[in-house]
Enzyme design. Structure first.
Site, PDB file in Angstrom:
ATOM      1  N   ASP A 186       3.443  -4.422   8.126  1.00 21.40           N
ATOM      2  CA  ASP A 186       2.195  -3.683   8.012  1.00 21.40           C
ATOM      3  C   ASP A 186       1.050  -4.681   8.184  1.00 21.40           C
ATOM      4  O   ASP A 186       0.778  -5.491   7.291  1.00 21.40           O
ATOM      5  CB  ASP A 186       2.150  -3.003   6.635  1.00 21.40           C
ATOM      6  N   LYS A 229      -9.983  -0.877  10.818  1.00 20.23           N
ATOM      7  CA  LYS A 229     -10.124  -2.039   9.939  1.00 20.23           C
ATOM      8  C   LYS A 229     -10.379  -3.318  10.729  1.00 20.23           C
ATOM      9  O   LYS A 229     -10.434  -4.405  10.168  1.00 20.23           O
ATOM     10  CB  LYS A 229      -8.859  -2.209   9.095  1.00 20.23           C
ATOM     11  N   CYS A 266      -4.729   2.473  -3.574  1.00 24.90           N
ATOM     12  CA  CYS A 266      -3.501   3.063  -3.034  1.00 24.90           C
ATOM     13  C   CYS A 266      -2.295   2.181  -3.311  1.00 24.90           C
ATOM     14  O   CYS A 266      -1.434   1.991  -2.439  1.00 24.90           O
ATOM     15  CB  CYS A 266      -3.604   3.312  -1.534  1.00 24.90           C
ATOM     16  N   HIS A 300       0.876  -1.172   0.000  1.00 24.83           N
ATOM     17  CA  HIS A 300       0.000   0.000   0.000  1.00 24.83           C
ATOM     18  C   HIS A 300       0.922   1.233   0.000  1.00 24.83           C
ATOM     19  O   HIS A 300       2.025   1.178   0.550  1.00 24.83           O
ATOM     20  CB  HIS A 300      -0.815  -0.061   1.291  1.00 24.83           C
ATOM     21  N   GLN A 343      -4.175  -5.063   7.043  1.00 25.74           N
ATOM     22  CA  GLN A 343      -5.178  -5.968   6.468  1.00 25.74           C
ATOM     23  C   GLN A 343      -5.209  -7.317   7.169  1.00 25.74           C
ATOM     24  O   GLN A 343      -5.977  -8.190   6.795  1.00 25.74           O
ATOM     25  CB  GLN A 343      -4.901  -6.186   4.976  1.00 25.74           C
TER      26      GLN A 343
HETATM   27  C1  LIG Z   1      -2.112  -2.729   3.726  1.00 24.76           C
HETATM   28  C2  LIG Z   1      -2.462  -1.366   4.223  1.00 24.76           C
HETATM   29  N1  LIG Z   1      -1.514  -0.601   4.759  1.00 24.76           N
HETATM   30  C3  LIG Z   1      -1.781   0.630   5.228  1.00 24.76           C
HETATM   31  C4  LIG Z   1      -3.033   1.170   5.171  1.00 24.76           C
HETATM   32  C5  LIG Z   1      -3.277   2.546   5.706  1.00 24.76           C
HETATM   33  O1  LIG Z   1      -4.101   2.511   6.827  1.00 24.76           O
HETATM   34  P1  LIG Z   1      -4.658   3.857   7.460  1.00 24.76           P
HETATM   35  O2  LIG Z   1      -5.275   4.622   6.328  1.00 24.76           O
HETATM   36  O3  LIG Z   1      -5.655   3.399   8.470  1.00 24.76           O
HETATM   37  O4  LIG Z   1      -3.512   4.580   8.059  1.00 24.76           O
HETATM   38  C6  LIG Z   1      -4.065   0.417   4.615  1.00 24.76           C
HETATM   39  C7  LIG Z   1      -5.417   0.995   4.502  1.00 24.76           C
HETATM   40  O5  LIG Z   1      -6.053   1.003   3.498  1.00 24.76           O
HETATM   41  C8  LIG Z   1      -3.771  -0.877   4.130  1.00 24.76           C
HETATM   42  O6  LIG Z   1      -4.727  -1.627   3.585  1.00 24.76           O
END
Ligand SMILES: Cc1ncc(COP(=O)(O)O)c(C=O)c1O
Lengths: 405, 131
Positions: free
Chosen positions: A198, A224, A361, A122, A201
């Site tokens: 990270d 999430k 993203c 992401h 998900q």
């Molecule tokens: C794999 C991953 N990393 C990071 C993020 C970013 O999360 P946040 O927008 O809650 O900071 C997301 C959110 O869509 C994600 O799916």
């Protein structure tokens, strides 16, 4: 299947309402999940009975708020099996947590160093590292994972004495695949690199054991995993957190201040400047408790079963390409050759079905797949088999309608 | 196919009773758009700020500007047909004195317009109103 989502569904008030003239079918859970009454009541209860600023001053409410807030930290620490509650640092979410590390380790990087990420990240786990590379002269390198997410022996060649940081997602938000983080962490440790996983998900679906993973940092967002927005976690091993420079300074994170110098507080406070998101922390802890009250393995199997059901309804279609795995995924990511993603997205929406169309993203990953975007249906504990089938059938209907010229 | 007059389109869209009907009406309208040739679909003709690619070519050599537009998404083509039928045959001066977005707001397009941050209808209108 033993799991029955219908009773869990009753615990999510938002799902009881219609979307336009249809029943709401919420399949955008990878973007954010809905919140159960259990969490909502905790938030309301906090404001109705406890609200006060934390760690400041002796009064009845402040003591109660502080102890609830610190208990929340303990709950979250246990939820991910951290060895100490001080290893849980509150953040706004995954993005902020990654930035706290990317700024916090800047002083440790040299122009000869390399930062390693996967090709399935992401933007939140890509741009902060790219910018860190720009600031320090270090080099950003990308392990070219294929979309099956499998570890290939040649990836080991990316790890060397120059590797200073390895950041990798546990589950791809765009194509649902799980990455071999155990191997990634193992190879990173062999070259003494700092590791960050990270978990954005992953946390809603899998039990997380940071002690067993043995990564330096693990980050995720509350929203999430059935918790509130605006709260997330930076877990770190104590020495890893100690090595971070605070990316924000101010109140709460200090022990003593003069005009000449400031003595920083100890962990976790050193990395939490300002009044924290108290309600968020309490809500996130409630979400952890909520998940632990349920049979998480059964929920995961159910979500994966829904994905398999969608696959079996779509996979014999030559005009549909599915990018996510059939097995062990909690989301379906696809495109239809003869229809634009946004048209499909809008058609499904007009039928009350919430999915996400776009690049998720992850521009570089979309380029790797050779598409400008995909349509993603992502599942949670409250989704039913009827919803999964309705999604697949409505998608086929949309494909039909949109293919004629 | 010939463009329908704007009044017809307006009536059609206003008679839609649900998002689903609006969707189908826009898809039907999209079929009347005269598509651009690949040579016209170049980056310099792209309207910035659209999630779906939108190409807009404005020939202002005459007092009455000529518009050509296309998109890779059908709904957007339906919206383009609507916008073009509203402004075609009018002088630049006339177009600039029109309140295009409040006119479109009357068409029941609801969420298709409020998504303008991603679908870029606002950017399209801005480009049209430029001199
Ligand atoms: C794999 C991953 N990393 C990071 C993020 C970013 O999360 P946040 O927008 O809650 O900071 C997301 C959110 O869509 C994600 O799916």
């Amino acid at each position: 299947m033993v799991f029955d989502p219908h009773s869990i569904r009753q615990e999510f008030p938002i799902l009881q309402q219609p979307a336009y003239e249809h029943e709401l079918v919420y399949l955008d859970n990878a973007a954010t999940t809905q919140k159960p009454i259990f969490v909502l009541e905790r938030l309301l209860g906090y404001y109705q009975t406890t609200n006060a600023n934390v760690h400041r001053g002796a009064h009845f409410l402040s003591d109660q708020a502080t102890s609830q807030f610190e208990r929340a930290r303990e709950t979250v620490a246990r939820f991910i099996n951290a060895s100490e509650k001080g290893q849980v640092i509150w953040s706004k979410g995954t993005t902020e947590a990654i930035n706290m590390v990317a700024y916090g380790i800047e002083h440790l990087l040299d122009p000869e160093d390399e930062i390693l990420i996967s090709s399935l990240e992401h933007h939140a786990n890509l741009v902060p590292w790219q910018q860190l590379a720009f600031r320090t002269g270090a080099r950003l390198r990308v392990i070219p994972f294929t979309s099956d997410g499998l570890w290939q022996p040649e990836y080991a060649n990316y790890f060397s004495d120059r590797t200073k940081v390895v950041a990798c997602t546990q589950v791809s938000n765009a194509i649902g695949v799980q990455l071999p983080i155990q191997e990634v962490i193992h190879h990173a440790k062999q070259v003494n690199a700092i590791t960050l996983i990270d978990g954005a998900q992953a946390v809603a679906h899998y039990s997380i054991d940071v002690s067993q993973l043995d990564c330096d940092f693990y980050v995720f967002s509350g929203h999430k995993m059935y918790g509130p927005t605006g709260i997330g976690v930076l877990y770190g091993k104590t020495d890893a957190l100690d090595s971070l420079l605070p990316s924000q300074t101010g109140g709460e994170m200090v022990l003593h201040v003069t005009y000449q110098a400031t003595e920083f507080n100890i962990l976790p406070y050193r990395l939490e400047a300002g009044t924290p998101n108290i309600e968020g922390a309490i809500g996130l802890a409630a979400a952890c408790e909520y998940l632990q009250k349920h049979d998480r393995e059964a929920i995961l199997q159910w979500e994966q079963f829904l994905v398999q059901r969608v696959h079996s309804l779509l996979e014999n279609r030559t005009d549909i390409e599915i990018y996510s795995p059939r097995d062990n995924s909690t989301l379906v990511s696809l495109s239809v050759k003869t229809a634009h993603i946004m048209d499909l997205n809008n058609y499904l929406d007009s039928k009350g079905i919430a999915v996400r169309g776009g690049s998720h993203c992850a521009h570089p990953l979309m380029a790797q797949l050779g598409v400008s975007g995909t349509l993603r249906a992502s599942f949670a504990c409250y989704n039913t088999i009827e919803e999964a089938e309705h999604f697949a059938n409505t998608l086929l209907e949309a494909a039909e309608l949109l293919s004629e010229d | 196919m010939e463009h329908l007059p704007y009044q017809n389109i307006k009536e059609q869209l206003q008679s839609c009773r649900s998002k689903e009907e609006t969707f189908k009406a826009l898809v039907t309208l999209s079929k009347t758009l005269i598509r651009l040739t690949p040579e016209d679909k170049i980056d310099s003709n792209l309207v910035k700020g659209c999630e779906t690619a939108v190409w807009l070519i404005i020939d202002r050599t005459n007092n009455i500007p000529q518009f050509k537009a296309d998109s890779d998404a059908k709904l957007m083509r339906g919206i383009l047909v609507t916008i073009l039928s509203l402004i075609e045959g009018r002088s630049t001066h006339e177009i600039q004195s029109m309140d295009l977005s409040s006119e479109l707001a009357q068409l029941n397009l609801g969420s298709y317009l409020t998504q303008s941050r991603t679908n870029g209808v606002l950017s399209i209108l801005k480009k049209i109103a430029q001199t």
